[in-house]
Design a protein around this motif. Structure first.
Motif, PDB file in Angstrom:
ATOM      1  N   ASP A  28      69.483  29.334  54.438  1.00 48.94           N
ATOM      2  CA  ASP A  28      68.621  28.179  54.147  1.00 48.94           C
ATOM      3  C   ASP A  28      68.999  27.470  52.853  1.00 48.94           C
ATOM      4  OD1 ASP A  28      67.209  28.708  56.444  1.00 48.94           O
ATOM      5  OD2 ASP A  28      65.497  29.649  55.428  1.00 48.94           O
ATOM      6  N   THR A  29      69.560  28.207  51.901  1.00 45.94           N
ATOM      7  CA  THR A  29      69.848  27.615  50.587  1.00 45.94           C
ATOM      8  C   THR A  29      71.335  27.332  50.369  1.00 45.94           C
ATOM      9  OG1 THR A  29      69.974  29.837  49.586  1.00 45.94           O
ATOM     10  CG2 THR A  29      67.842  28.712  49.535  1.00 45.94           C
ATOM     11  N   SER A  30      72.154  27.522  51.407  1.00 48.71           N
ATOM     12  CA  SER A  30      73.606  27.361  51.235  1.00 48.71           C
ATOM     13  C   SER A  30      74.087  25.928  51.421  1.00 48.71           C
ATOM     14  CB  SER A  30      74.342  28.260  52.231  1.00 48.71           C
ATOM     15  OG  SER A  30      74.204  27.747  53.553  1.00 48.71           O
ATOM     16  N   LEU A  31      73.174  25.031  51.751  1.00 50.86           N
ATOM     17  CA  LEU A  31      73.530  23.625  51.982  1.00 50.86           C
ATOM     18  C   LEU A  31      74.579  23.494  53.096  1.00 50.86           C
ATOM     19  CD1 LEU A  31      73.703  22.388  48.266  1.00 50.86           C
ATOM     20  CD2 LEU A  31      71.772  22.285  49.866  1.00 50.86           C
ATOM     21  N   GLY A  32      74.418  24.308  54.131  1.00 52.11           N
ATOM     22  CA  GLY A  32      75.286  24.207  55.296  1.00 52.11           C
ATOM     23  C   GLY A  32      76.600  24.936  55.196  1.00 52.11           C
ATOM     24  N   LYS A  33      76.811  25.689  54.118  1.00 47.47           N
ATOM     25  CA  LYS A  33      78.093  26.380  53.955  1.00 47.47           C
ATOM     26  C   LYS A  33      78.220  27.619  54.832  1.00 47.47           C
ATOM     27  CE  LYS A  33      79.283  24.963  49.236  1.00 47.47           C
ATOM     28  NZ  LYS A  33      79.644  25.450  47.884  1.00 47.47           N
ATOM     29  N   VAL A  34      77.091  28.237  55.176  1.00 43.95           N
ATOM     30  CA  VAL A  34      77.149  29.476  55.956  1.00 43.95           C
ATOM     31  C   VAL A  34      76.029  29.485  56.990  1.00 43.95           C
ATOM     32  CG1 VAL A  34      75.709  30.749  54.305  1.00 43.95           C
ATOM     33  CG2 VAL A  34      77.264  31.996  55.797  1.00 43.95           C
ATOM     34  N   SER A  35      76.314  30.103  58.116  1.00 42.33           N
ATOM     35  CA  SER A  35      75.314  30.295  59.164  1.00 42.33           C
ATOM     36  C   SER A  35      75.267  31.776  59.504  1.00 42.33           C
ATOM     37  CB  SER A  35      75.663  29.454  60.395  1.00 42.33           C
ATOM     38  OG  SER A  35      76.982  29.730  60.840  1.00 42.33           O
ATOM     39  N   SER A  36      74.341  32.156  60.374  1.00 47.22           N
ATOM     40  CA  SER A  36      74.219  33.566  60.744  1.00 47.22           C
ATOM     41  C   SER A  36      74.271  33.695  62.261  1.00 47.22           C
ATOM     42  CB  SER A  36      72.916  34.153  60.213  1.00 47.22           C
ATOM     43  OG  SER A  36      71.790  33.520  60.803  1.00 47.22           O
ATOM     44  N   ARG A  37      74.644  34.894  62.710  1.00 44.53           N
ATOM     45  CA  ARG A  37      74.755  35.135  64.148  1.00 44.53           C
ATOM     46  C   ARG A  37      74.323  36.568  64.451  1.00 44.53           C
ATOM     47  NH1 ARG A  37      77.938  32.382  68.256  1.00 44.53           N
ATOM     48  NH2 ARG A  37      78.621  31.063  66.513  1.00 44.53           N
ATOM     49  N   PRO A  38      73.297  36.726  65.304  1.00 49.03           N
ATOM     50  CA  PRO A  38      72.827  38.065  65.649  1.00 49.03           C
ATOM     51  C   PRO A  38      73.641  38.691  66.774  1.00 49.03           C
ATOM     52  CG  PRO A  38      71.435  36.436  66.698  1.00 49.03           C
ATOM     53  CD  PRO A  38      72.452  35.666  65.886  1.00 49.03           C
ATOM     54  N   ILE A  39      73.702  40.017  66.748  1.00 50.49           N
ATOM     55  CA  ILE A  39      74.254  40.797  67.858  1.00 50.49           C
ATOM     56  C   ILE A  39      73.088  41.576  68.453  1.00 50.49           C
ATOM     57  CG2 ILE A  39      75.909  42.561  68.561  1.00 50.49           C
ATOM     58  CD1 ILE A  39      77.532  41.910  66.068  1.00 50.49           C
ATOM     59  N   ASN A  40      72.716  41.249  69.651  1.00 51.33           N
ATOM     60  CA  ASN A  40      71.533  41.861  70.246  1.00 51.33           C
ATOM     61  C   ASN A  40      71.814  43.298  70.682  1.00 51.33           C
ATOM     62  OD1 ASN A  40      68.751  41.612  71.367  1.00 51.33           O
ATOM     63  ND2 ASN A  40      69.834  42.011  73.282  1.00 51.33           N
ATOM     64  N   ILE A  41      70.858  44.178  70.363  1.00 51.84           N
ATOM     65  CA  ILE A  41      70.921  45.571  70.796  1.00 51.84           C
ATOM     66  C   ILE A  41      69.663  45.905  71.586  1.00 51.84           C
ATOM     67  CG2 ILE A  41      70.972  47.988  70.082  1.00 51.84           C
ATOM     68  CD1 ILE A  41      72.497  47.258  67.670  1.00 51.84           C
ATOM     69  N   SER A  42      69.847  46.473  72.746  1.00 44.40           N
ATOM     70  CA  SER A  42      68.726  46.960  73.549  1.00 44.40           C
ATOM     71  C   SER A  42      68.895  48.463  73.705  1.00 44.40           C
ATOM     72  CB  SER A  42      68.700  46.272  74.928  1.00 44.40           C
ATOM     73  OG  SER A  42      68.493  44.880  74.783  1.00 44.40           O
ATOM     74  N   TYR A  43      68.056  49.216  73.025  1.00 44.49           N
ATOM     75  CA  TYR A  43      68.133  50.677  73.132  1.00 44.49           C
ATOM     76  C   TYR A  43      67.406  51.155  74.387  1.00 44.49           C
ATOM     77  CZ  TYR A  43      69.796  50.961  68.294  1.00 44.49           C
ATOM     78  OH  TYR A  43      70.531  50.848  67.129  1.00 44.49           O
ATOM     79  N   PRO A  44      67.904  52.269  75.005  1.00 45.66           N
ATOM     80  CA  PRO A  44      69.034  53.081  74.567  1.00 45.66           C
ATOM     81  C   PRO A  44      70.370  52.505  75.017  1.00 45.66           C
ATOM     82  CG  PRO A  44      68.073  54.060  76.517  1.00 45.66           C
ATOM     83  CD  PRO A  44      67.212  52.882  76.160  1.00 45.66           C
ATOM     84  N   CYS A  45      71.392  52.752  74.211  1.00 39.35           N
ATOM     85  CA  CYS A  45      72.748  52.369  74.575  1.00 39.35           C
ATOM     86  C   CYS A  45      73.707  53.308  73.864  1.00 39.35           C
ATOM     87  CB  CYS A  45      73.040  50.911  74.206  1.00 39.35           C
ATOM     88  SG  CYS A  45      72.909  50.551  72.440  1.00 39.35           S
TER      89      CYS A  45
END
Length: 428
Positions: free
Chosen positions: A128-145
């Motif tokens: 939110d404070t990077s002024l567009g320099k960085v974004s985030s990406r989740p890796i979904n986990i569904s347990y159990p695996c």
């Protein structure tokens, strides 16, 4: 000194300061320190009060070094790579707020959806404070695996990032996930990060004192682990490890203090001169806070060896108790333990048991009522987690507990579920 023998279980409660009626089944949240370690902490607090300047300026640094050395030996890391911060969330903040993001806006912070919520908020803040320099990406986990499924998901996400014209800069993941409480394949993901040139940030909030940590073998880029949870150090203390190759990336503590080396030139530092590295010196003093827990690390490790027989015996007992305790609890509840076929998820000291209640009935407000009722009426606390259409209770195994405590928990949870089904909570 002759080594004492000890039998794990309720007999060890004499060393702790729990209320006689309290069942501490949630060691994984805030930990607990033995009475002798707390006395050691108060001794140093008293020394600080007696001669503040003498203690802080000239005595404390050497005492702190002894704790750092004890911790470095425990996790198999060079002394100059180990410092202390107040908690694991602080360590994650330090890393993510020090990393420099490229102006082209292609950098991404990768994380698994089971990370601790507070650390996820750190990622949100940085984005939110990077002024567009960085974004985030989740890796979904569904347990159990299985562990290999998690590694495959990591690589699949990196492929998605590449196709989107982005690049993964750092990946945040756990040693043992908090909610649900399961062991995460941090060694394999660390290696996967190294193989593809992504920085590995390991949140071991649930780590030191619960599972074997060998940083020399795993070789993460950044690692932090609370000592006030499973290692019996008083709150608040966490080990923060940064290998020499990455210490130039960590230029400031949080908050920034006297150890910071500005690019514009030197500034006056009222503390005694030090020959230690810039990294170690940076974290030795971070403003006037209570640092007495830091100097208890060596004492806690020695206490665990002297009274309990050492780390291997402790891990063996608490992991065995989590497994057998989970089985005993689910027999009472008529449910199951959250685990995978290889049982790698349960190789830790926390266990998640399914509750015999429809997850649709257990709304967020109902879960809140259940946890409040545990605290007020049953004098205990067990974290509840809704995951994959099932409500789970997370129980912590510890040296002062035995199977009877888990059986008690099973009956307590069964009764609580019946009260929910009977609409006892007026808010349901």
């Amino acid at each position: 000194m002759q080594q004492q023998t000890s039998v794990f279980g309720k007999g060890l409660l004499q060393h702790f300061e729990f209320h006689p009626e309290y069942h501490n089944l949630n060691h994984g949240s805030f930990g607990a320190a033995p009475r002798d370690i707390r006395k050691h902490m108060r001794l140093h607090q008293d020394r600080y009060e007696a001669m503040p300047d003498r203690y802080l300026r000239y005595e404390y640094p050497a005492i702190l070094d002894e704790s750092r050395a004890a911790m470095a030996k425990l996790v198999n890391a060079p002394l100059d790579t180990v410092v202390f911060v107040s908690n694991a969330t602080t360590g994650v903040n330090v890393v993510l707020r020090n990393l420099v993001w490229d102006d082209d806006g292609r950098d991404e912070i990768v994380y698994f959806t089971t990370i601790y919520g507070g650390c996820a908020k750190v990622i949100d803040y940085v984005v939110d404070t990077s002024l567009g320099k960085v974004s985030s990406r989740p890796i979904n986990i569904s347990y159990p695996c299985e562990d290999e499924d998690i590694v495959k998901s990591f690589h699949a996400t990196l492929d998605d990032i590449a196709r989107a014209g982005k690049r993964a800069k750092v990946c945040l993941f756990d040693v043992v996930s908090s909610l649900p409480g399961v062991r995460f394949p941090f060694e394999a993901i660390t290696k996967a990060c190294r193989d593809v040139g992504v920085l590995s940030l390991v949140d071991g909030a649930q780590g030191v004192g619960m599972v074997d940590i060998d940083l020399g073998q795993v070789d993460p880029d950044f690692f932090v682990s609370n000592c006030h949870k499973w290692l019996f150090v008083p709150r608040s203390c966490a080990v923060f490890y940064v290998p020499l190759r990455n210490q130039h990336l960590i230029t400031s503590t949080i908050p920034t203090s006297h150890g910071y080396v500005p690019k514009t030139g030197s500034r006056f530092n009222p503390l005694p001169p030090s020959s230690k590295s810039a990294f170690v010196n940076n974290f030795e003093f971070v403003g006037t806070v209570d640092m007495s827990p830091y100097v208890c690390v060596k004492e806690a490790i020695e206490w665990r060896e002297r009274v309990l027989g050492g780390e291997a015996k402790i891990r063996e007992y608490i992991q065995m108790l989590a497994r057998k305790g989970g089985e005993a609890t689910t027999r009472i509840l008529g449910t199951k333990v959250l685990d995978n076929a290889s049982q790698s998820m349960s190789k830790c000291a926390m266990v998640n048991v399914a509750l015999p209640i429809d997850v649709g009935l257990a709304s967020a407000s109902t879960q809140d009522w259940m946890m409040r009722t545990m605290s007020k009426e049953y004098k205990t606390f067990v974290a509840l987690i809704a995951h994959e259409g099932q409500l789970w209770a997370r129980l912590s195994a510890q040296v002062y507990l035995d199977i009877e405590d888990f059986e008690w928990a099973g009956h307590m949870l069964l009764e609580l579920c019946k009260r929910v089904k009977n609409r006892e909570n007026s808010k349901i």
